[in-house]
Design a protein around this motif. Structure first.
Motif, PDB file in Angstrom:
ATOM      1  N   SER A  41     -15.784 -30.521 -94.120  1.00  0.00           N
ATOM      2  CA  SER A  41     -15.763 -29.399 -93.311  1.00  0.00           C
ATOM      3  C   SER A  41     -15.333 -28.415 -93.079  1.00  0.00           C
ATOM      4  CB  SER A  41     -16.587 -29.548 -92.077  1.00  0.00           C
ATOM      5  OG  SER A  41     -18.220 -30.114 -91.839  1.00  0.00           O
ATOM      6  N   ALA A  42     -14.643 -27.007 -92.679  1.00  0.00           N
ATOM      7  CA  ALA A  42     -14.037 -26.808 -92.118  1.00  0.00           C
ATOM      8  C   ALA A  42     -13.297 -27.613 -90.798  1.00  0.00           C
ATOM      9  CB  ALA A  42     -13.755 -25.476 -92.378  1.00  0.00           C
ATOM     10  N   THR A  47     -14.063 -22.322 -88.180  1.00  0.00           N
ATOM     11  CA  THR A  47     -15.330 -21.569 -89.035  1.00  0.00           C
ATOM     12  C   THR A  47     -15.494 -20.770 -87.737  1.00  0.00           C
ATOM     13  OG1 THR A  47     -16.341 -22.994 -90.385  1.00  0.00           O
ATOM     14  CG2 THR A  47     -18.053 -20.991 -90.184  1.00  0.00           C
ATOM     15  N   GLU A  74     -13.300 -24.167 -95.446  1.00  0.00           N
ATOM     16  CA  GLU A  74     -13.084 -25.287 -96.662  1.00  0.00           C
ATOM     17  C   GLU A  74     -12.722 -25.653 -97.923  1.00  0.00           C
ATOM     18  OE1 GLU A  74     -16.327 -24.365 -95.080  1.00  0.00           O
ATOM     19  OE2 GLU A  74     -17.111 -25.548 -94.095  1.00  0.00           O
ATOM     20  N   PHE A 136     -20.985 -26.450 -97.112  1.00  0.00           N
ATOM     21  CA  PHE A 136     -21.288 -25.004 -96.889  1.00  0.00           C
ATOM     22  C   PHE A 136     -21.466 -24.357 -97.713  1.00  0.00           C
ATOM     23  CE2 PHE A 136     -19.830 -21.754 -93.929  1.00  0.00           C
ATOM     24  CZ  PHE A 136     -20.741 -21.586 -93.025  1.00  0.00           C
ATOM     25  N   ARG A 150     -25.053 -22.659 -90.706  1.00  0.00           N
ATOM     26  CA  ARG A 150     -24.199 -23.409 -89.531  1.00  0.00           C
ATOM     27  C   ARG A 150     -24.799 -24.429 -89.675  1.00  0.00           C
ATOM     28  NH1 ARG A 150     -20.603 -21.059 -86.539  1.00  0.00           N
ATOM     29  NH2 ARG A 150     -19.674 -23.215 -86.993  1.00  0.00           N
ATOM     30  N   GLY A 151     -23.736 -25.536 -90.296  1.00  0.00           N
ATOM     31  CA  GLY A 151     -23.710 -27.188 -90.128  1.00  0.00           C
ATOM     32  C   GLY A 151     -24.274 -27.182 -91.568  1.00  0.00           C
ATOM     33  N   GLY A 152     -23.934 -26.475 -92.839  1.00  0.00           N
ATOM     34  CA  GLY A 152     -24.551 -26.703 -94.236  1.00  0.00           C
ATOM     35  C   GLY A 152     -23.455 -27.606 -94.414  1.00  0.00           C
ATOM     36  N   SER A 153     -22.662 -28.723 -94.554  1.00  0.00           N
ATOM     37  CA  SER A 153     -22.102 -29.362 -94.891  1.00  0.00           C
ATOM     38  C   SER A 153     -22.450 -30.372 -95.085  1.00  0.00           C
ATOM     39  CB  SER A 153     -20.349 -29.352 -94.222  1.00  0.00           C
ATOM     40  OG  SER A 153     -19.803 -28.613 -94.155  1.00  0.00           O
ATOM     41  N   ASP A 154     -23.457 -30.564 -93.982  1.00  0.00           N
ATOM     42  CA  ASP A 154     -24.431 -31.915 -94.080  1.00  0.00           C
ATOM     43  C   ASP A 154     -25.056 -31.550 -95.191  1.00  0.00           C
ATOM     44  OD1 ASP A 154     -23.230 -33.012 -91.456  1.00  0.00           O
ATOM     45  OD2 ASP A 154     -25.105 -31.695 -91.084  1.00  0.00           O
TER      46      ASP A 154
HETATM   47  N1  ASP Z   1     -17.737 -25.333 -91.226  1.00  0.00           N
HETATM   48  C1  ASP Z   1     -19.732 -24.956 -90.950  1.00  0.00           C
HETATM   49  C2  ASP Z   1     -19.876 -24.822 -89.854  1.00  0.00           C
HETATM   50  O1  ASP Z   1     -18.632 -25.226 -88.901  1.00  0.00           O
HETATM   51  C3  ASP Z   1     -20.254 -26.098 -92.099  1.00  0.00           C
HETATM   52  C4  ASP Z   1     -20.237 -26.810 -91.300  1.00  0.00           C
HETATM   53  O2  ASP Z   1     -19.317 -27.411 -90.171  1.00  0.00           O
HETATM   54  O3  ASP Z   1     -21.277 -27.776 -91.965  1.00  0.00           O
HETATM   55  O4  ASP Z   1     -20.611 -24.209 -89.780  1.00  0.00           O
END
Ligand code: ASP
Ligand code: ADP
Ligand code: MG
Length: 406
Positions: A41-42, A47, A74, A136, A150-154
């Motif tokens: 992730s970043a 982000t 990222e 992401f 949001r949270g898309g790196s998962d």
């Molecule tokens: N950097 C993105 C976010 O803050 C993706 C992630 O962290 O999964 O939503």
């Protein structure tokens, strides 16, 4: 030799020390004889900073440019991690989403992955390198950069694990695994050894942001071997897996809190066929996810309709509903951001009665007013005032005896 995908979240790469820590863990995994693909992730907070920058120029930014901007966090962390690995003697190469051909649809800021062409990853692994991929982000058919929500790196991590047929996908974060509720709200929360895909899907969709919902969908669909654990210690973590017999015996496995929704109410609607279609079709066409919907019983031919949407989509939803309201002759539309949704989840609810009534009783005893209710086979959700959200989680956690007593 097996192939492991490791995903590290924002707090796990929040500064150079933490990035070096990730490099050490990756090298350790290599030493144990595995090929490693890392998704990052970043840096924590980055982000959000990029989102604010974009909004400071344009409060309602062009969606394509918005994704161009917010995907850049990222790019920095993949480069830094590749450098940290190289400095420690481990050959590594970083890739942006489009460079590994993570193909998505064109729904900016919540794009879905359609295909991953993993050839470049296999070629790079064959050279003895660690592959570092930006989470992401992806690219649509026209070559535009998209982001996955949001949270898309998962989701990047799990989708890569599925596409590469990896033996294991590890999600590294700042807690030791998946708990009975957010351990930051309720310190008594217990870490689960394992949880079914289905329950995790409910927890994720109800606001437990420890895993993005689409990552759990991918994991369930492709049977990805998934573990959530901390990047800061060697504790075991939580396995997300297929349902088994002893999971059914647990009535309630977790409680979630979501403070990121808002509710819209249309008052005194004429109660006739087609009204719900007129309200919800344009909302769906705008790719806004409606969650709870409550329609009151009709009185003198009129009824009220209330529904919830993500808070980030509220302004757009209000714009749409304003037009619809004129069309269907509805004179009063209210919006309320002062809400929280609390949900109780468990596979065992299928066969145990009385969960809902216990929730209502517990909240009543603690003076928490319920504004909306919805249930499914394995969950009960209630909407309460925002200020009551954390209190509701705590009292329910105690009422269902989920804490570390035994
Ligand atoms: N950097 C993105 C976010 O803050 C993706 C992630 O962290 O999964 O939503
Ligand atoms: P990352 O940056 O690593 O992706 P996130 O902040 O997205 O991490 O997700 C981890 C956070 O999820 C934890 O710090 C915790 O506060 C929160 N969380 C919410 N519900 C749960 C739960 N049931 N179990 C564990 N963590 C949870
Ligand atoms: Mg996350």
């Amino acid at each position: 030799m097996s192939l492991i995908v490791q995903k590290y979240g924002g707090t796990s790469v929040q500064d150079i020390d933490r990035i070096r820590n990730v490099a050490r863990r990756v090298i350790q995994t290599r030493k144990e004889g595995h090929d490693v693909v890392v998704v990052v992730s970043a840096m924590a907070g980055e982000t959000n900073r990029l989102i604010e920058l974009a909004r400071s120029v344009s409060p309602n930014p062009d969606e394509r440019e918005y994704d161009q901007i917010i995907s850049t966090g990222e790019q920095v962390t993949i480069g830094l991690l590749a450098l940290a690995l190289q400095s420690a003697g481990q050959p590594a190469r970083s890739f942006l989403g489009h460079q590994v051909k993570i193909l998505t649809d064109s729904v900016y800021s919540k794009a879905r992955i359609k295909n991953i062409d993993a050839q470049v990853i296999f070629d790079t692994l064959k050279k003895g390198m660690v592959v570092v991929v930006a989470g992401f982000q992806g690219m649509d058919e026209e070559g535009n950069i998209t982001t996955l929500g949001r949270g898309g790196s998962d989701t990047t991590g799990v989708a890569l694990a599925a596409a590469l047929k990896a033996d294991l996908c590890e999600i590294y974060t700042d807690v030791d695994g998946i708990y009975t509720t957010d351990p930051r709200i309720c310190p008594e929360a217990l870490k689960l050894k394992k949880i079914s895909y289905e329950e995790m899907l409910e927890l994720a969709s109800l606001g437990a942001k420890v895993l993005q919902i689409r990552s759990v969908e991918f994991a369930a669909k492709y049977g990805v071997n998934l573990v959530v654990r901390s990047s800061l210690n060697d504790n075991e973590g939580t396995r997300v897996t297929k349902e088994d017999k002893d999971m059914e015996e647990v009535v309630v496995s977790g409680i979630t809190l979501n403070k990121d929704e808002a509710k819209i109410s249309l008052r005194r609607l004429v109660d006739k066929p087609g009204i719900a279609m007129k309200i919800f079709r344009p909302i769906a066409e705008a790719a806004i996810n409606v969650d709870m919907i409550v329609q009151n019983i009709s009185e003198d031919g009129h009824t009220d309709m209330t529904f919830t949407v993500p808070r980030t989509d509220l302004v757009r939803a209000q714009g749409i509903i304003k037009k619809v309201a004129e069309d269907i002759g509805c004179k009063k539309v209210d919006a309320d951001e002062d809400i929280a949704k609390v949900s109780v989840v468990g596979l065992g609810m299928r066969s145990h009665a009385g969960v809902a009534s216990k929730i209502f009783q517990t909240l009543a005893e603690n003076n928490v007013n319920i504004e909306m209710i919805s249930t499914s086979e394995i969950k009960v959700s209630v909407v309460v005032k925002k200020k009551d959200g954390e209190k509701a989680v705590k009292v329910l956690h105690e009422a269902f005896e989920l804490g570390g007593k035994g």
